[in-house]
Design a protein around this motif. Sequence first.
Motif, PDB file in Angstrom:
ATOM      1  N   TYR A  59      -4.583  -7.355  68.545  1.00 51.16           N
ATOM      2  CA  TYR A  59      -3.742  -7.444  67.352  1.00 51.16           C
ATOM      3  C   TYR A  59      -3.717  -8.876  66.813  1.00 51.16           C
ATOM      4  CZ  TYR A  59       0.457  -7.513  64.448  1.00 51.16           C
ATOM      5  OH  TYR A  59       1.345  -7.689  63.419  1.00 51.16           O
ATOM      6  N   GLN A  60      -3.589  -9.851  67.695  1.00 50.86           N
ATOM      7  CA  GLN A  60      -3.576 -11.249  67.269  1.00 50.86           C
ATOM      8  C   GLN A  60      -4.911 -11.633  66.622  1.00 50.86           C
ATOM      9  OE1 GLN A  60      -1.005 -13.224  67.095  1.00 50.86           O
ATOM     10  NE2 GLN A  60       0.333 -11.726  68.060  1.00 50.86           N
ATOM     11  N   LEU A  63      -5.107 -10.102  63.184  1.00 48.05           N
ATOM     12  CA  LEU A  63      -4.271 -10.868  62.250  1.00 48.05           C
ATOM     13  C   LEU A  63      -4.975 -12.144  61.789  1.00 48.05           C
ATOM     14  CD1 LEU A  63      -0.615 -10.783  63.617  1.00 48.05           C
ATOM     15  CD2 LEU A  63      -1.432  -9.881  61.457  1.00 48.05           C
ATOM     16  N   TYR A  75      -0.727  -1.387  62.491  1.00 52.49           N
ATOM     17  CA  TYR A  75      -1.851  -1.539  63.423  1.00 52.49           C
ATOM     18  C   TYR A  75      -1.827  -0.448  64.489  1.00 52.49           C
ATOM     19  CZ  TYR A  75      -4.643  -3.383  67.234  1.00 52.49           C
ATOM     20  OH  TYR A  75      -5.553  -3.512  68.236  1.00 52.49           O
TER      21      TYR A  75
END
Length: 118
Positions: A59-60, A63, A75
């Motif tokens: 996820y990071q 992003l 997400y």
Amino acid sequence: MMLKLNMIREKGFTVVELLAVLAILSIILSISIPSLRSVIAKSEEKACHANQQLIEEVYQRELLFVKFDLTFITYMIEHDLNQCPSKGLYTLKEEKVICSKHPREFKIEKPPSEVPWL
């Protein structure tokens, strides 16, 4: 003729022998099932912690490199990642993925009080 009939009847198991085997099997199962459940629960927890860490990292990255305005809920829905193996729900709290059933403990590293000189 009567002797042959008695020999044929002696080949099977008696009811007492079958009951003894069933009693032994039930004792073995009653001992092994709780330990098997704990092994399954521990493996689900480890899998959940690994999933939390992986979801957090991916996820990071997404992003940073793909979608700057992507929310965590969007997400999770896009990738169908909302549940852990034990049906706990994942949420994002302070940039960490948390499961409702398997919360992770985060260790805070303290700086050393003295720096050793070489």
